[in-house]
Structure formats: structure tokens, C-alpha cells
Design an enzyme around this catalytic site. Structure first.
Site, PDB file in Angstrom:
ATOM      1  N   SER A   1      44.829  36.686  39.746  1.00 37.98           N
ATOM      2  CA  SER A   1      45.709  37.254  40.785  1.00 37.98           C
ATOM      3  C   SER A   1      44.949  38.167  41.744  1.00 37.98           C
ATOM      4  O   SER A   1      45.504  38.586  42.754  1.00 37.98           O
ATOM      5  CB  SER A   1      46.859  38.035  40.133  1.00 37.98           C
ATOM      6  N   GLY A   2      43.692  38.470  41.451  1.00 36.08           N
ATOM      7  CA  GLY A   2      42.913  39.365  42.314  1.00 36.08           C
ATOM      8  C   GLY A   2      42.333  38.633  43.511  1.00 36.08           C
ATOM      9  O   GLY A   2      42.571  37.431  43.708  1.00 36.08           O
TER      10      GLY A   2
ATOM     11  N   VAL B   1      39.095  37.982  44.224  1.00 34.81           N
ATOM     12  CA  VAL B   1      38.071  36.987  43.863  1.00 34.81           C
ATOM     13  C   VAL B   1      38.728  35.818  43.142  1.00 34.81           C
ATOM     14  O   VAL B   1      38.434  34.645  43.417  1.00 34.81           O
ATOM     15  CB  VAL B   1      36.955  37.629  42.996  1.00 34.81           C
TER      16      VAL B   1
ATOM     17  N   CYS C   1      28.385  41.500  45.546  1.00 36.38           N
ATOM     18  CA  CYS C   1      28.385  40.950  46.913  1.00 36.38           C
ATOM     19  C   CYS C   1      27.311  41.577  47.806  1.00 36.38           C
ATOM     20  O   CYS C   1      26.559  40.875  48.493  1.00 36.38           O
ATOM     21  CB  CYS C   1      29.765  41.087  47.526  1.00 36.38           C
TER      22      CYS C   1
ATOM     23  N   ASN D   1      32.142  38.582  51.774  1.00 37.47           N
ATOM     24  CA  ASN D   1      32.015  39.123  50.407  1.00 37.47           C
ATOM     25  C   ASN D   1      32.806  38.328  49.380  1.00 37.47           C
ATOM     26  O   ASN D   1      32.437  38.287  48.205  1.00 37.47           O
ATOM     27  CB  ASN D   1      32.464  40.590  50.360  1.00 37.47           C
TER      28      ASN D   1
HETATM   29  N1  LIG Z   1      36.070  41.964  45.893  1.00 36.33           N
HETATM   30  C1  LIG Z   1      34.824  41.578  46.084  1.00 36.33           C
HETATM   31  O1  LIG Z   1      34.350  41.504  47.236  1.00 36.33           O
HETATM   32  C2  LIG Z   1      33.937  41.214  44.917  1.00 36.33           C
HETATM   33  C3  LIG Z   1      32.740  40.563  45.176  1.00 36.33           C
HETATM   34  C4  LIG Z   1      31.901  40.203  44.113  1.00 36.33           C
HETATM   35  C5  LIG Z   1      32.277  40.510  42.814  1.00 36.33           C
HETATM   36  N2  LIG Z   1      33.456  41.172  42.581  1.00 36.33           N
HETATM   37  C6  LIG Z   1      33.793  41.446  41.189  1.00 36.33           C
HETATM   38  O2  LIG Z   1      34.737  40.449  40.777  1.00 36.33           O
HETATM   39  C7  LIG Z   1      35.685  41.019  39.865  1.00 36.33           C
HETATM   40  C8  LIG Z   1      37.093  40.836  40.452  1.00 36.33           C
HETATM   41  O3  LIG Z   1      37.123  41.533  41.697  1.00 36.33           O
HETATM   42  P1  LIG Z   1      38.400  41.536  42.621  1.00 36.33           P
HETATM   43  O4  LIG Z   1      37.987  42.134  43.899  1.00 36.33           O
HETATM   44  O5  LIG Z   1      39.067  40.226  42.589  1.00 36.33           O
HETATM   45  O6  LIG Z   1      39.338  42.591  41.826  1.00 36.33           O
HETATM   46  P2  LIG Z   1      40.912  42.687  41.885  1.00 36.33           P
HETATM   47  O7  LIG Z   1      41.400  42.147  43.180  1.00 36.33           O
HETATM   48  O8  LIG Z   1      41.261  44.085  41.514  1.00 36.33           O
HETATM   49  O9  LIG Z   1      41.393  41.696  40.739  1.00 36.33           O
HETATM   50  C9  LIG Z   1      41.120  41.937  39.395  1.00 36.33           C
HETATM   51  C10 LIG Z   1      41.947  40.996  38.547  1.00 36.33           C
HETATM   52  O10 LIG Z   1      41.732  41.303  37.179  1.00 36.33           O
HETATM   53  C11 LIG Z   1      42.980  41.481  36.497  1.00 36.33           C
HETATM   54  N3  LIG Z   1      42.804  42.663  35.630  1.00 36.33           N
HETATM   55  C12 LIG Z   1      42.689  43.947  35.986  1.00 36.33           C
HETATM   56  N4  LIG Z   1      42.485  44.720  34.920  1.00 36.33           N
HETATM   57  C13 LIG Z   1      42.492  43.884  33.857  1.00 36.33           C
HETATM   58  C14 LIG Z   1      42.360  44.075  32.459  1.00 36.33           C
HETATM   59  N5  LIG Z   1      42.185  45.293  31.936  1.00 36.33           N
HETATM   60  N6  LIG Z   1      42.404  42.985  31.663  1.00 36.33           N
HETATM   61  C15 LIG Z   1      42.577  41.748  32.192  1.00 36.33           C
HETATM   62  N7  LIG Z   1      42.735  41.512  33.500  1.00 36.33           N
HETATM   63  C16 LIG Z   1      42.679  42.565  34.309  1.00 36.33           C
HETATM   64  C17 LIG Z   1      44.034  41.705  37.558  1.00 36.33           C
HETATM   65  O11 LIG Z   1      45.180  40.915  37.299  1.00 36.33           O
HETATM   66  P3  LIG Z   1      46.523  41.349  36.592  1.00 36.33           P
HETATM   67  O12 LIG Z   1      46.677  42.833  36.768  1.00 36.33           O
HETATM   68  O13 LIG Z   1      47.567  40.563  37.311  1.00 36.33           O
HETATM   69  O14 LIG Z   1      46.328  40.916  35.197  1.00 36.33           O
HETATM   70  C18 LIG Z   1      43.421  41.075  38.794  1.00 36.33           C
HETATM   71  O15 LIG Z   1      43.845  39.728  38.906  1.00 36.33           O
HETATM   72  C19 LIG Z   1      35.305  42.493  39.702  1.00 36.33           C
HETATM   73  O16 LIG Z   1      34.531  42.666  38.556  1.00 36.33           O
HETATM   74  C20 LIG Z   1      34.491  42.780  40.963  1.00 36.33           C
HETATM   75  O17 LIG Z   1      33.560  43.819  40.778  1.00 36.33           O
HETATM   76  C21 LIG Z   1      34.291  41.517  43.602  1.00 36.33           C
END
Ligand SMILES: NC(=O)c1ccc[n+]([C@@H]2O[C@H](COP(=O)([O-])OP(=O)(O)OC[C@H]3O[C@@H](n4cnc5c(N)ncnc54)[C@H](OP(=O)(O)O)[C@@H]3O)[C@@H](O)[C@H]2O)c1
Length: 350
Positions: free
Chosen positions: A9-10, A12, A149, A317
Site C-alpha cells: 500500500s506504500g 514503492v 534512491c 526516486n
Molecule cells: N519512497 C522512496 O522514494 C523509496 C526509494 C527507495 C527505497 N525506499 C524504501 O522502500 C521501503 C518502502 O518505502 P515507501 O516509500 O513505499 O514507504 P511507505 O509509503 O511508508 O510504505 C510502507 C509500507 O509498509 C507497510 N508497513 C509499514 N509499517 C509496517 C510494519 N511494521 N509491518 C509491515 N508492514 C508495514 C505499510 O502498509 P500498511 O500500513 O498498510 O500495512 C506501507 O504499505 C522503505 O524501506 C524505504 O526506505 C523508498
């Protein structure tokens, strides 16, 4: 091949679903969300309306393992580490998008991420997933950790210079700017629209966590220790990164020498575009013209008065900086053509 996405749902996770839904060789069989379990994916990622009828499920690891050949974990750092032992034990292929398995030295985690790694024995088992640097090792790999990223954008733009022992490795200054989606979907006061809109906000003038992986990877490439002096800013865009780096030459080089280094390093690379133009608005890399694509645009300018090279690199990113590289790794791990599902042109204007 059957693919599971944990943390779907996030931002990424959503971008992974977008790329995987249209990928001709795979089918997404599970997409987890604690918050939206049982809801249709398009209710959260409305861009996927009519493209998938999948629903989010809860995070039942056994069910996900049974229904997948490869799993992406797109959850926050400090969270992936808890579920990884069970996933690793299962023999399934894994691409982790978090930072939990990027650093190879256990003592880097308390220093950069404020936690002691509970499964440090697994760190060396994960390959740092940068296809342009580790393509051969990624072919058939089982456990892959995708780069951060800004780290990826910096490493790709600087690695050709680090190979030749031609620059001062202790004085590499990186200025990184990133859009609001870099912070993920979870809201906070700092990411609230009223506080985030219109900013050019320095948020880590020193000590950004991605410094650690950039130093790790560039030191490997250089064959000796590299120090990165990184500062980061949040800017008023939703997607996109621009990394501007300053490096100092050990001995004078001409612009054509540098051009040659980059051409040799990236000749034939499907997702690297070298940018140097004398006309038009986009004479240097600019995030605005990579959005939605898996490209990393790289360009440079030489300041021969000071033996200084300024390198600029732009990525989206969420694509090259995250899901796009994740899918590129997946393609190599599963034996597909590396570019499959990643050939969308950037959107313009955005
Ligand atoms: N955003 C970027 O540009 C980017 C780039 C490269 C890498 N990343 C990395 O990719 C990962 C995801 O990033 P994002 O930006 O997509 O983050 P995000 O939008 O905050 O999404 C995180 C997801 O993880 C779930 N989540 C949160 N806490 C959790 C827990 N304790 N247990 C299980 N699920 C959990 C949430 O879903 P629910 O709450 O619905 O379960 C949500 O779907 C991170 O580690 C981030 O550092 C991000």
C-alpha cells in the site's frame, strides 16, 4: 512466475504493482497491507483501476510464501529485518527494498540506523542490487537488497570516476535534492502539504543514512576507502532526485578524457543516458525529464581552473530509485530479458 509484494500500500509498493501488473512474464499473486487488507488495490492505487482486480491481503507469511516464486519486501527499515528470517528459510527469491540488508558491516546499523542488527549473519547473504555494477552476480541470485534512491543516483553517477584512481577520494561533496514521495506515504507534520509545499528544505546537512551505502559501494569500486560528504534537501516536487557532486582531480584531465570514461563505463547500458547538450532548456540532467521511467540521466561539467568536476544525475526516486531497479534485479534473478516491463518513456511535461 508468481510474485508477492509485502508492503504493497506504500509508494514503492504501489510502483512495484504498476510495473509488475503490466510485466508480461509475471503475475502478482499477493499484495499485503495491514491497513487495507480485503480492499481492492485500486482503492489505494487508483492509477491501477481496471488494470488489476487483486485485493490486499494481510501479512500471512506462510500464505505468501506458498503462492510466490519471488517476494518483494517494501516495508520500512527496521521492519523488513523482522520478517526476513522466515522468508530466507523458505528458499524463495527475495528483493528487499528497505535498508535492512544493504550494509555489510553489522556495526554500521547502530551508527547509521540507530538499531543493533538482530540477524547480522544474513547481511553478507544479500547482494547489493545495482544491475549496472553487479549484473553477472544478479543473474540467478536468490537474495537481493535494493539500493537507496539517492545512494543509487550517486553511485551510478560517480563510479566511472572512482575506477581510475584519478580523483581525491577523501573530498567528494554530494548535494542531493529529493521530492516528497521519498518520505513514503505515512504522514507526519513535516510531510503534511501545508508544511511541505513550496520548500527547499535542508533536512540532513550531514549524516544522511545513504552516505553509508555510497561509501561502501564506491570503496569497493575504487579498491580503497572513499569518503562522501553528503547534504540532502527536500524540494517542491512529488517525484525526482537530482544529485550534484563535486570531485577534485588528482591531475588535470580534459573534458574529452572524462567523456571517454563515462562512455566506456556505460556503453550499451539500457537505462543510463549521458546528457550533454549545448542547446535547449535541458542541457544537463533534470528530474523533470526522467519521471515515470527507469532512466538515470548523468552529465558533467569540468572546471579546469580548479581541477574540479561537477557531476549531475537525475532519477525518478520511485522508479530507477526503487521499484524499477527492483524489477530490473528481478528480471536478472529470474532469467528474463533485463529490460522487460521497464521500457516506458518518461512523462513530459510533469
Ligand atoms: N519512497 C522512496 O522514494 C523509496 C526509494 C527507495 C527505497 N525506499 C524504501 O522502500 C521501503 C518502502 O518505502 P515507501 O516509500 O513505499 O514507504 P511507505 O509509503 O511508508 O510504505 C510502507 C509500507 O509498509 C507497510 N508497513 C509499514 N509499517 C509496517 C510494519 N511494521 N509491518 C509491515 N508492514 C508495514 C505499510 O502498509 P500498511 O500500513 O498498510 O500495512 C506501507 O504499505 C522503505 O524501506 C524505504 O526506505 C523508498
Amino acid at each position: 512466475m508468481r510474485i508477492g509484494v509485502i508492503g504493497a500500500s506504500g509508494f514503492v509498493g504501489g510502483e512495484l504493482l504498476r510495473l509488475l501488473t503490466l510485466h508480461p512474464e509475471v503475475e502478482v499473486t499477493s499484495a499485503t497491507s495491514r491497513k487495507y487488507s480485503g480492499k481492492y488495490i485500486y482503492r489505494v492505487h487508483a492509477n491501477l483501476r481496471n488494470l488489476t482486480d487483486l485485493q490486499f491481503t494481510d501479512q500471512n507469511l506462510e500464505k505468501i510464501i506458498d503462492s510466490s516464486d519471488l517476494i518483494f519486501t517494501a516495508v520500512p527499515h527496521g521492519t523488513a529485518v523482522d520478517i526476513m528470517p522466515r522468508l530466507v528459510e523458505s528458499d524463495i527469491k527475495i528483493v528487499d527494498m528497505s535498508a535492512d540488508f544493504r550494509l555489510k558491516k553489522p556495526d554500521s546499523y547502530p551508527m547509521w540506523y540507530n538499531y543493533s542488527h538482530p540477524h547480522s549473519g544474513l547481511l553478507k547473504k544479500f547482494l547489493y542490487g545495482l544491475p549496472e555494477i553487479r549484473r553477472n552476480k544478479l543473474k540467478g541470485a536468490r537474495l537481493v537488497s535494493c539500493p537507496g534512491c539517492m545512494a543509487l543516483t550517486t553511485i551510478l553517477s560517480l563510479s566511472p570516476l572512482l575506477k581510475g584512481n584519478i580523483i581525491d577520494q577523501k573530498r567528494i561533496i554530494v548535494d542531493a535534492k529529493i521530492g516528497s514521495s521519498g518520505a513514503g506515504v505515512a504522514s507526519s507534520r513535516a510531510t503534511n502539504h501545508a508544511e511541505r509545499y513550496g520548500v527547499i528544505r535542508p533536512y540532513k546537512p550531514v549524516g544522511h543514512r545513504h552516505t553509508a551505502e555510497v561509501e561502501q559501494e564506491l570503496s569497493n569500486i575504487a579498491g580503497s576507502e572513499v569518503s562522501i560528504l553528503m547534504s540532502t534537501h527536500g524540494v517542491n516536487i512529488v517525484r525526482g532526485i537530482l544529485c550534484t557532486s563535486q570531485l577534485f582531480l588528482k591531475k588535470p584531465l580534459s573534458i574529452s578524457d572524462i567523456w571517454k570514461l563515462y562512455r566506456e563505463a556505460y556503453h550499451g547500458e539500457p537505462f543510463i543516458r549521458l546528457v550533454k547538450d549545448h542547446q535547449g532548456i535541458y542541457r544537463f540532467p533534470d528530474p523533470k525529464v526522467v519521471i515515470g521511467s527507469n532512466y538515470c540521466d548523468i552529465g558533467f561539467e569540468l572546471d579546469d581552473r580548479n581541477d574540479r568536476i561537477v557531476i549531475m544525475a537525475a532519477t525518478d526516486n520511485l522508479v530507477k530509485g526503487a521499484a524499477g531497479t527492483g524489477v530490473q534485479c528481478m528480471n536478472l534473478m529470474l532469467g528474463f530479458e533485463e529490460t522487460t516491463g521497464l521500457d516506458a518513456a518518461p512523462i513530459h511535461p510533469v
